[in-house]
Design an enzyme around this catalytic site. Structure first.
Site, PDB file in Angstrom:
ATOM      1  N   ASN A 135       0.810  -1.232   0.000  1.00  0.00           N
ATOM      2  CA  ASN A 135       0.000   0.000   0.000  1.00  0.00           C
ATOM      3  C   ASN A 135       0.836   1.271   0.000  1.00  0.00           C
ATOM      4  O   ASN A 135       0.438   2.276  -0.568  1.00  0.00           O
ATOM      5  CB  ASN A 135      -1.008  -0.014   1.154  1.00  0.00           C
ATOM      6  CG  ASN A 135      -0.363  -0.107   2.494  1.00  0.00           C
ATOM      7  OD1 ASN A 135       0.747  -0.618   2.631  1.00  0.00           O
ATOM      8  ND2 ASN A 135      -1.031   0.377   3.519  1.00  0.00           N
ATOM      9  N   GLU A 231       3.727  -3.944  12.427  1.00  0.00           N
ATOM     10  CA  GLU A 231       2.697  -2.916  12.256  1.00  0.00           C
ATOM     11  C   GLU A 231       1.592  -3.566  11.448  1.00  0.00           C
ATOM     12  O   GLU A 231       1.768  -3.839  10.261  1.00  0.00           O
ATOM     13  CB  GLU A 231       3.261  -1.729  11.482  1.00  0.00           C
ATOM     14  CG  GLU A 231       4.475  -1.098  12.119  1.00  0.00           C
ATOM     15  CD  GLU A 231       4.104  -0.185  13.258  1.00  0.00           C
ATOM     16  OE1 GLU A 231       4.999   0.219  13.988  1.00  0.00           O
ATOM     17  OE2 GLU A 231       2.901   0.114  13.421  1.00  0.00           O
ATOM     18  N   LEU A 232       0.465  -3.788  12.091  1.00  0.00           N
ATOM     19  CA  LEU A 232      -0.557  -4.641  11.473  1.00  0.00           C
ATOM     20  C   LEU A 232      -1.816  -3.839  11.125  1.00  0.00           C
ATOM     21  O   LEU A 232      -1.740  -2.656  10.863  1.00  0.00           O
ATOM     22  CB  LEU A 232      -0.844  -5.819  12.399  1.00  0.00           C
ATOM     23  CG  LEU A 232       0.416  -6.579  12.860  1.00  0.00           C
ATOM     24  CD1 LEU A 232       0.081  -7.631  13.894  1.00  0.00           C
ATOM     25  CD2 LEU A 232       1.147  -7.199  11.670  1.00  0.00           C
ATOM     26  N   CYS A 265      -3.181   1.680   6.724  1.00  0.00           N
ATOM     27  CA  CYS A 265      -3.446   1.040   8.016  1.00  0.00           C
ATOM     28  C   CYS A 265      -4.016   2.020   9.039  1.00  0.00           C
ATOM     29  O   CYS A 265      -4.774   1.633   9.908  1.00  0.00           O
ATOM     30  CB  CYS A 265      -2.165   0.429   8.548  1.00  0.00           C
ATOM     31  SG  CYS A 265      -0.848   1.633   8.661  1.00  0.00           S
ATOM     32  N   GLU A 363     -11.335  -5.190   9.199  1.00  0.00           N
ATOM     33  CA  GLU A 363     -10.709  -4.128   8.421  1.00  0.00           C
ATOM     34  C   GLU A 363     -11.138  -4.257   6.959  1.00  0.00           C
ATOM     35  O   GLU A 363     -11.075  -5.341   6.385  1.00  0.00           O
ATOM     36  CB  GLU A 363      -9.190  -4.284   8.536  1.00  0.00           C
ATOM     37  CG  GLU A 363      -8.422  -3.188   7.869  1.00  0.00           C
ATOM     38  CD  GLU A 363      -6.910  -3.426   7.959  1.00  0.00           C
ATOM     39  OE1 GLU A 363      -6.476  -4.576   7.830  1.00  0.00           O
ATOM     40  OE2 GLU A 363      -6.188  -2.445   8.173  1.00  0.00           O
TER      41      GLU A 363
HETATM   42  P1  NAD Z   1       0.063  -9.304   3.863  1.00  0.00           P
HETATM   43  O1  NAD Z   1       0.311  -9.594   5.277  1.00  0.00           O
HETATM   44  O2  NAD Z   1      -0.651 -10.305   3.042  1.00  0.00           O
HETATM   45  O3  NAD Z   1       1.437  -9.019   3.077  1.00  0.00           O
HETATM   46  C1  NAD Z   1       2.406  -8.159   3.558  1.00  0.00           C
HETATM   47  C2  NAD Z   1       3.788  -8.708   3.199  1.00  0.00           C
HETATM   48  O4  NAD Z   1       3.972  -9.973   3.836  1.00  0.00           O
HETATM   49  C3  NAD Z   1       3.993  -8.954   1.702  1.00  0.00           C
HETATM   50  O5  NAD Z   1       5.307  -8.623   1.353  1.00  0.00           O
HETATM   51  C4  NAD Z   1       3.769 -10.452   1.571  1.00  0.00           C
HETATM   52  O6  NAD Z   1       4.433 -11.016   0.471  1.00  0.00           O
HETATM   53  C5  NAD Z   1       4.365 -10.945   2.875  1.00  0.00           C
HETATM   54  N1  NAD Z   1       3.865 -12.253   3.295  1.00  0.00           N
HETATM   55  C6  NAD Z   1       2.651 -12.816   3.029  1.00  0.00           C
HETATM   56  N2  NAD Z   1       2.590 -14.057   3.585  1.00  0.00           N
HETATM   57  C7  NAD Z   1       3.777 -14.280   4.196  1.00  0.00           C
HETATM   58  C8  NAD Z   1       4.323 -15.378   4.940  1.00  0.00           C
HETATM   59  N3  NAD Z   1       3.620 -16.480   5.164  1.00  0.00           N
HETATM   60  N4  NAD Z   1       5.577 -15.262   5.431  1.00  0.00           N
HETATM   61  C9  NAD Z   1       6.294 -14.131   5.242  1.00  0.00           C
HETATM   62  N5  NAD Z   1       5.839 -13.081   4.526  1.00  0.00           N
HETATM   63  C10 NAD Z   1       4.587 -13.131   4.020  1.00  0.00           C
HETATM   64  O7  NAD Z   1      -0.645  -7.905   3.871  1.00  0.00           O
HETATM   65  P2  NAD Z   1      -1.491  -7.214   2.746  1.00  0.00           P
HETATM   66  O8  NAD Z   1      -2.871  -7.716   2.819  1.00  0.00           O
HETATM   67  O9  NAD Z   1      -0.801  -7.295   1.441  1.00  0.00           O
HETATM   68  O10 NAD Z   1      -1.396  -5.696   3.257  1.00  0.00           O
HETATM   69  C11 NAD Z   1      -2.436  -5.060   3.870  1.00  0.00           C
HETATM   70  C12 NAD Z   1      -2.391  -5.191   5.364  1.00  0.00           C
HETATM   71  O11 NAD Z   1      -1.242  -4.535   5.887  1.00  0.00           O
HETATM   72  C13 NAD Z   1      -3.556  -4.540   6.036  1.00  0.00           C
HETATM   73  O12 NAD Z   1      -4.053  -5.359   7.043  1.00  0.00           O
HETATM   74  C14 NAD Z   1      -2.968  -3.280   6.643  1.00  0.00           C
HETATM   75  O13 NAD Z   1      -3.661  -2.746   7.718  1.00  0.00           O
HETATM   76  C15 NAD Z   1      -1.605  -3.693   6.980  1.00  0.00           C
HETATM   77  N6  NAD Z   1      -0.727  -2.537   7.052  1.00  0.00           N
HETATM   78  C16 NAD Z   1      -0.335  -2.090   8.271  1.00  0.00           C
HETATM   79  C17 NAD Z   1       0.452  -0.965   8.364  1.00  0.00           C
HETATM   80  C18 NAD Z   1       0.900  -0.426   9.695  1.00  0.00           C
HETATM   81  O14 NAD Z   1       1.803   0.390   9.736  1.00  0.00           O
HETATM   82  N7  NAD Z   1       0.298  -0.855  10.786  1.00  0.00           N
HETATM   83  C19 NAD Z   1       0.851  -0.308   7.221  1.00  0.00           C
HETATM   84  C20 NAD Z   1       0.421  -0.794   5.996  1.00  0.00           C
HETATM   85  C21 NAD Z   1      -0.366  -1.931   5.924  1.00  0.00           C
END
Ligand code: NAD
Length: 492
Positions: A135, A231-232, A265, A363
């Site tokens: 994002n 950061e989730l 997020c 979310e």
């Molecule tokens: P995601 O968790 O699917 O992916 C994020 C990253 O993790 C990607 O690079 C992905 O390839 C990697 N990933 C996926 N599965 C994995 C595994 N099993 N092992 C290791 N790495 C893995 O997230 P998304 O859906 O693409 O992104 C959106 C989410 O991120 C939303 O929930 C959002 O709130 C959160 N987010 C949080 C913040 C924050 O600062 N709190 C910022 C941005 C996004």
């Protein structure tokens, strides 16, 4: 080697392919990183600082290239892409100036005044693994890498599968700024392969992404006993107090809910408006939302772009349909904008969302907000705190009252008369989530110090603290007890 195909969500056109690295290739990257880190960690902090200040300048100079690639990979509007450039530039500047102070050995009070001299040193942890989402592909890749690098670590970074080219361009820029080879490596690939291997190889893991993946990675970090920050997700509330300025709040709420198409997020997904102001606020908010300019293109004129993919749009659509079928009311939006592209969705305001609707608590990560009228400030606070998430909140109204409300919210950041940007951009302050929104913090001193190990060095002079062989144990206990009694008021 297998490859990943990267597609522009606005046009559906093919941007390019990148390698999908294997676990073995990821481990090789760690071997190179460990070698490079040895000399990087002995590079004076003053030199590391200069590299980050050059990064700041180069990024501003070459921003157009970054804006184009960020927009092409994510579909976001140019203004939201610029937020990323701005964020990385100010993060580089902030930590470049903060690092020498944070990393300097710090004298602390010793065990016995005058007899024990104690200081704390900071050593880099080694190789930091960073797993980033799509994002904010520039911001969330580099703004965590910058403090890790300044602290003397190497970094192995995995961008999201959908947005690798932004991270690859950022690595080129760091090289141009003077970062030696292999100190930062961008490793493209999938989460379960490259991401998982990073989690099993690194000395500290920084993850930004979904709560579900964060939990899995936290378990790996726990097994390995390495440091971990995550950061989730969030389901962030915005409270409108009766004292709020209606026009300003309506405009602010639009930015808070729909910036980056709501794929942020810290953006707002729930609004609690006090009944005393609801009749004025709601039409003003709907009107400001409907005035948004939505569209594709590299111009600066749009307020909102596309979502990341048609698949993500479908998920958002399904959440909205589910809420409507269970009795929610649509105030505006709720429509796929196919005429603009395959992943555009209108900014959407719902009200009366029942508790059994999925988007009540889940979310959405899209341009959708659920608005609820409340009868009191206490009710607004209670409803805001109902979520298992605790990332960000926003309160609008008289500042003194808003501050009192802020102190009752179970979240990592609260923005008063602003949606999210004020707290996020206060880089001197920690930022992160309570509850299911994460562990650890980015920004602030801890945003750099977490990438270090502390080493406490204490020099003892004169009397040995463990007791002198010449003094009987009982006598020693009496002397120490007397000293403690007298010292109680004096030494804090
Ligand atoms: P995601 O968790 O699917 O992916 C994020 C990253 O993790 C990607 O690079 C992905 O390839 C990697 N990933 C996926 N599965 C994995 C595994 N099993 N092992 C290791 N790495 C893995 O997230 P998304 O859906 O693409 O992104 C959106 C989410 O991120 C939303 O929930 C959002 O709130 C959160 N987010 C949080 C913040 C924050 O600062 N709190 C910022 C941005 C996004």
């Amino acid at each position: 080697m297998t490859t990943l195909t990267v597609t522009c969500p606005v046009t559906g056109s093919h941007i390019g392919d990148v390698p999908a690295h294997s676990p073995a290739a990821t481990r090789d990257a760690f071997s190179r990183a460990r070698l490079a880190q040895q000399s990087w960690s002995t590079t004076p902090v003053s030199q590391r600082k200069q590299i980050m200040l050059r990064l700041h300048d180069l990024l501003l100079e070459r921003q157009a290239e970054f804006l184009d690639i960020i927009q092409d990979e994510t579909g976001k509007n140019r203004g939201s892409a610029f937020d990323e450039v701005l964020d990385v530039a100010v993060t580089a500047r902030h930590y470049a100036h903060a690092a020498p102070r944070l990393l300097r050995p710090r004298q602390v009070r010793g065990a016995v005044p005058l007899l024990t001299r104690t200081h704390v040193e900071r050593a880099p942890v080694g190789v930091v693994g960073i797993i980033a989402p799509w994002n904010y592909p520039l911001s969330l890749a580099l703004s965590d890498a910058i403090p890790a690098l300044l602290a003397g670590n190497a970094v192995v970074l995995k961008p999201d599968e959908k947005t690798p080219f932004t991270a690859l361009l950022a690595a080129d820029l760091l090289a141009e700024a003077g970062l030696p080879d292999d100190v930062l490596q961008v490793l493209t690939g999938t989460g379960p392969v490259v991401g998982d291997t990073i989690a099993r190889e690194c000395d500290y893991l920084m993850f930004t992404g979904s709560t579900a993946v964060g939990r899995e990675l936290g378990a790996i970090a726990g097994q390995r006993l390495i440091g971990f920050s995550a950061e989730l997700g969030g389901k962030n509330p915005l409270i409108v107090l009766p004292s709020a300025d209606v026009a300003r709040t309506a405009r602010g709420a639009v930015a808070a809910c729909f910036a980056n198409s709501g794929q942020l997020c810290i953006s707002i997904e729930r609004i609690y408006v006090h009944r005393d102001i609801a009749d004025d606020f709601i039409p003003a908010f709907v009107e400001a939302t409907e005035a948004m300019r939505i569209g594709p293109g590299h111009e600066w004129s749009t307020d909102m772009g596309s979502l990341i993919s048609p698949e993500h749009r479908l998920q958002v659509e399904e959440l909205v349909s589910d809420a409507l079928s269970r009795g929610a009311t649509l105030l505006t939006g709720g429509r796929a904008l196919d005429e603009l592209g395959p992943a555009f969705y209108s900014p959407t305001i719902l009200t009366d969302v029942p508790t059994d609707a999925h988007l009540f608590g889940e979310e959405t990560f899209g341009p959708v907000v659920a608005l609820t009228i409340v009868d009191s400030v206490d009710e607004a606070v209670a409803r805001a705190n109902e979520s298992p998430y605790g990332l960000n909140a926003s309160v609008w109204g008289d500042v003194a009252e808003a501050r009192r409300v802020a102190s009752r919210l179970k979240v990592g950041t609260v923005n008063i008369n602003e949606g999210f940007a004020a707290a996020w951009a206060s880089l001197d302050a920690p930022m992160g989530g309570w509850g299911q929104s994460g562990v650890g913090r980015r920004h602030g001193d801890s945003g750099l110090l977490k990438y270090t190990e502390a080493r406490t060095v204490a020099v003892q002079r004169g009397v040995a603290l463990s007791g002198s062989s010449g003094v009987p144990r009982e006598r020693y206990a009496q002397v120490v007890s007397t000293a403690l009694r007298y010292g109680r008021a004096l030494l804090r």
